[in-house]
Each structure stands twice: as structure tokens, then as C-alpha cells.
Design a protein around this motif. Structure first.
Motif, mmCIF file in Angstrom:
data_model
loop_
_atom_site.group_PDB
_atom_site.id
_atom_site.type_symbol
_atom_site.label_atom_id
_atom_site.label_comp_id
_atom_site.label_asym_id
_atom_site.label_seq_id
_atom_site.Cartn_x
_atom_site.Cartn_y
_atom_site.Cartn_z
ATOM 1 N N ILE A 1 15.032 -16.543 6.735
ATOM 2 C CA ILE A 1 14.411 -16.974 5.530
ATOM 3 C C ILE A 1 14.098 -18.718 5.980
ATOM 4 C CG2 ILE A 1 15.037 -18.098 3.256
ATOM 5 C CD1 ILE A 1 17.063 -15.712 2.975
ATOM 6 N N ALA A 2 12.868 -19.063 5.815
ATOM 7 C CA ALA A 2 12.640 -20.483 6.142
ATOM 8 C C ALA A 2 12.154 -21.332 4.795
ATOM 9 C CB ALA A 2 11.198 -20.328 6.810
ATOM 10 N N ILE A 3 12.911 -22.399 4.566
ATOM 11 C CA ILE A 3 13.039 -23.109 3.592
ATOM 12 C C ILE A 3 12.122 -24.355 4.058
ATOM 13 C CG2 ILE A 3 14.011 -24.575 1.571
ATOM 14 C CD1 ILE A 3 15.146 -21.409 1.769
ATOM 15 N N ILE A 4 10.851 -24.451 3.472
ATOM 16 C CA ILE A 4 10.101 -25.672 3.972
ATOM 17 C C ILE A 4 10.124 -26.781 3.134
ATOM 18 C CG2 ILE A 4 8.785 -24.232 5.013
ATOM 19 C CD1 ILE A 4 6.530 -24.214 2.829
ATOM 20 N N ALA A 5 9.779 -27.820 3.371
ATOM 21 C CA ALA A 5 9.703 -29.137 2.789
ATOM 22 C C ALA A 5 8.690 -29.344 1.929
ATOM 23 C CB ALA A 5 10.204 -30.328 3.602
ATOM 24 N N GLY A 6 7.443 -28.969 2.284
ATOM 25 C CA GLY A 6 6.251 -29.126 1.470
ATOM 26 C C GLY A 6 5.932 -28.053 0.469
ATOM 27 N N GLY A 7 4.551 -27.795 0.162
ATOM 28 C CA GLY A 7 4.434 -26.783 -0.607
ATOM 29 C C GLY A 7 4.023 -25.609 0.039
ATOM 30 N N ILE A 8 4.261 -24.410 -0.570
ATOM 31 C CA ILE A 8 4.028 -23.102 0.197
ATOM 32 C C ILE A 8 2.845 -22.716 0.946
ATOM 33 C CG2 ILE A 8 2.956 -21.768 -1.884
ATOM 34 C CD1 ILE A 8 6.217 -20.689 0.061
ATOM 35 N N ASP A 9 1.675 -23.545 0.577
ATOM 36 C CA ASP A 9 0.527 -23.408 1.136
ATOM 37 C C ASP A 9 0.175 -24.412 2.381
ATOM 38 O OD1 ASP A 9 0.444 -25.504 -0.612
ATOM 39 O OD2 ASP A 9 -1.777 -25.473 -0.887
ATOM 40 N N VAL A 10 1.374 -25.318 2.578
ATOM 41 C CA VAL A 10 1.179 -26.352 3.788
ATOM 42 C C VAL A 10 1.975 -25.942 4.773
ATOM 43 C CG1 VAL A 10 1.690 -28.751 4.089
ATOM 44 C CG2 VAL A 10 0.800 -27.874 1.915
ATOM 45 N N VAL A 11 1.272 -26.024 6.137
ATOM 46 C CA VAL A 11 1.921 -25.720 7.373
ATOM 47 C C VAL A 11 2.247 -27.007 7.998
ATOM 48 C CG1 VAL A 11 1.771 -24.572 9.760
ATOM 49 C CG2 VAL A 11 0.381 -23.667 7.699
ATOM 50 N N TYR A 12 3.717 -27.065 8.271
ATOM 51 C CA TYR A 12 4.442 -28.069 9.147
ATOM 52 C C TYR A 12 5.648 -27.585 9.683
ATOM 53 C CZ TYR A 12 6.208 -32.516 9.935
ATOM 54 O OH TYR A 12 6.667 -33.891 10.567
ATOM 55 N N PRO A 13 5.589 -28.052 10.836
ATOM 56 C CA PRO A 13 4.690 -28.693 11.918
ATOM 57 C C PRO A 13 3.358 -27.736 12.057
ATOM 58 C CG PRO A 13 6.666 -27.934 13.064
ATOM 59 C CD PRO A 13 6.923 -27.597 11.883
ATOM 60 N N PRO A 14 2.495 -28.136 12.535
ATOM 61 C CA PRO A 14 1.233 -27.573 12.586
ATOM 62 C C PRO A 14 1.163 -26.535 13.633
ATOM 63 C CG PRO A 14 0.585 -29.985 12.478
ATOM 64 C CD PRO A 14 2.072 -29.865 12.631
ATOM 65 N N GLU A 15 2.077 -26.767 14.785
ATOM 66 C CA GLU A 15 2.022 -25.807 15.817
ATOM 67 C C GLU A 15 2.816 -24.622 15.350
ATOM 68 O OE1 GLU A 15 5.345 -28.957 16.732
ATOM 69 O OE2 GLU A 15 3.437 -28.887 15.870
ATOM 70 N N ASN A 16 3.634 -24.478 14.386
ATOM 71 C CA ASN A 16 4.442 -23.493 13.566
ATOM 72 C C ASN A 16 3.553 -22.481 12.626
ATOM 73 O OD1 ASN A 16 6.611 -23.751 15.203
ATOM 74 N ND2 ASN A 16 7.807 -24.618 13.487
ATOM 75 N N ARG A 17 2.139 -22.632 12.664
ATOM 76 C CA ARG A 17 1.372 -21.781 11.875
ATOM 77 C C ARG A 17 1.725 -20.338 11.983
ATOM 78 N NH1 ARG A 17 -2.988 -22.902 8.757
ATOM 79 N NH2 ARG A 17 -2.957 -24.804 9.328
ATOM 80 N N ASP A 18 1.541 -19.858 13.015
ATOM 81 C CA ASP A 18 1.841 -18.437 13.226
ATOM 82 C C ASP A 18 3.189 -17.980 12.862
ATOM 83 O OD1 ASP A 18 -0.896 -18.373 14.139
ATOM 84 O OD2 ASP A 18 -0.172 -18.301 16.377
#
Length: 211
Positions: free
Chosen positions: A160-177
Motif C-alpha cells: 500500500i502506497a500513501i502519497i503526499a500529492g493528488g492521486i493523479d500526480v507522480v512523485y518522485p518522477p522516477e517512480n512513475r512505473d
């Protein structure tokens, strides 16, 4: 859907945070009644300007969330994680992609340094893998370093990944995949509204959900 709309409109209104949202729902029973009472409460509290989230913005957000393949999970939904309800400022709503079944499994949080050494990342990845093999879902924050290693090690067993931004925002960019893979094979959760770029102030909020 009308109830979801009103709940979302209430939490998106200025100066309404998780604690005040919970207090309003407890007092008035539901978001619709709370929204109707809010102008009078503001005036009686000495406020002069009533600010409630624009319905058009809420409608747009809901359509965008559905359009990107995400869904809402509200505080009083049956699937909302019970452990999270025990904190006073539990998020009234989150957006998610993936399977909520991972919330039903025993979980363990793994977080660490963003600039961790290669050896530390290997260790974290192996530890996450072994925890997954032992029946745990690994929860982390999808940051660089240890968080990334923890997700990579547990992707096949449950993460389970909890991200700090919006669900549609990839951060950091290198973790897109990796972020896309978690959304498809694990569970991706965001408290911030769609389109929110993560800022320093968002990370403590993210961390309380991980914990």
C-alpha cells in the motif's frame, strides 16, 4: 451520490479540516445538514464571510476522479480502515486506486531515508519481500530510497502506497512505473485533492496515515 457530493463539498470548504468535519457530522448527523447550518455557525462565531466549496468545482473533481480510474473512500464507509479511525484527525475522505482487500490483511509500515545506500535499499527490499511472504501487507510512502525499495520488495505479495500529492500526480518522477504498478496490483491512496503537487506541509499528513 448526493451524500458523497455533500460530504466532499464540506471537507473541501475553506477552514474545514478533519477535526472540524468530524465535529460537524457528529453534531448535525450528516454533511447535508452541516452545510445548511454552516453559514449560521460562522456568523454566530463572529465571522462575516461564508465560504463553502463551489458545487461546480466539486462536480468537476468527482468527474475527474472517475475519469482517471480512481474512487473515493469516506470515513464512514464500511471499507474505511478501522485503525485509521482511531486518530482524531483521520482523513474524512481519500481517493484510491487498486484493491481495498489489502486493508483487510495484517500490515506493517516500512519507511526510511531518501538518500539511503545501495546496501540499505537491498536490505529493505529483501525485508519487505520476507514480510510479504509472511502474510503482511507492507505500507510505505513511495519516496526515494527505502520507501521505494520496500514497495518494490512487496509488490508481488501486497503493498500500500500513501502519497503526499493528488492521486493523479507522480512523485518522485522516477517512480512513475512503480506508482502505476502499485495502482494496478496493490493499493494507492491519496488524501490531497486531484492535481495537488506535494509540498513540504503535506508529508506529515501522509505520515500519519502510514503510521
Amino acid at each position: 451520490r448526493e451524500d458523497q457530493f455533500d460530504r466532499l463539498r464540506l471537507i473541501r470548504s475553506p477552514n474545514i479540516g478533519p477535526v472540524s468535519y468530524r465535529q460537524l457530522i457528529a453534531r448535525f448527523g450528516n454533511a447535508t445538514a452541516a452545510l445548511e447550518a454552516l453559514p449560521d455557525l460562522i456568523v454566530r462565531g463572529g465571522g462575516k464571510r461564508v465560504e463553502i466549496a463551489d458545487p461546480a468545482l466539486i462536480e468537476r473533481e468527482m468527474k475527474s476522479v472517475a475519469g482517471c480510474g480512481a474512487r473515493y473512500l469516506f470515513l464512514d464507509d464500511a471499507e474505511y480502515p478501522q485503525l485509521l479511525t482511531h486518530i482524531d484527525n483521520a482523513p474524512p475522505v481519500v481517493t484510491f486506486k487498486g484493491s481495498l482487500e489489502f486493508l483487510e490483511q495484517p500490515s506493517i509500515a516500512m519507511v526510511g531515508a531518501r538518500n539511503a545506500s545501495a546496501g540499505a535499499c537491498r536490505f529493505a527490499r529483501q525485508l519487505a519481500y520476507e514480510l510479504g511472504e509472511g502474510g503482511f501487507t507492507v505500507v510505505s510512502g513511495l519516496a526515494r530510497g527505502i520507501d521505494t525499495a520496500a514497495h518494490a520488495g512487496s509488490l508481488e505479495t501486497g503493498t500500500i502506497a500513501i502519497i503526499a500529492g493528488g492521486i493523479d500526480v507522480v512523485y518522485p518522477p522516477e517512480n512513475r512505473d512503480l506508482q502505476h504498478a502499485i495502482a494496478e496490483r496493490g493499493l494507492l491512496i491519496a488524501e490531497q485533492p486531484l492535481g495537488t503537487e506535494p509540498r513540504a506541509r503535506h508529508f506529515p499528513y501522509r505520515n500519519r496515515i502510514i503510521a
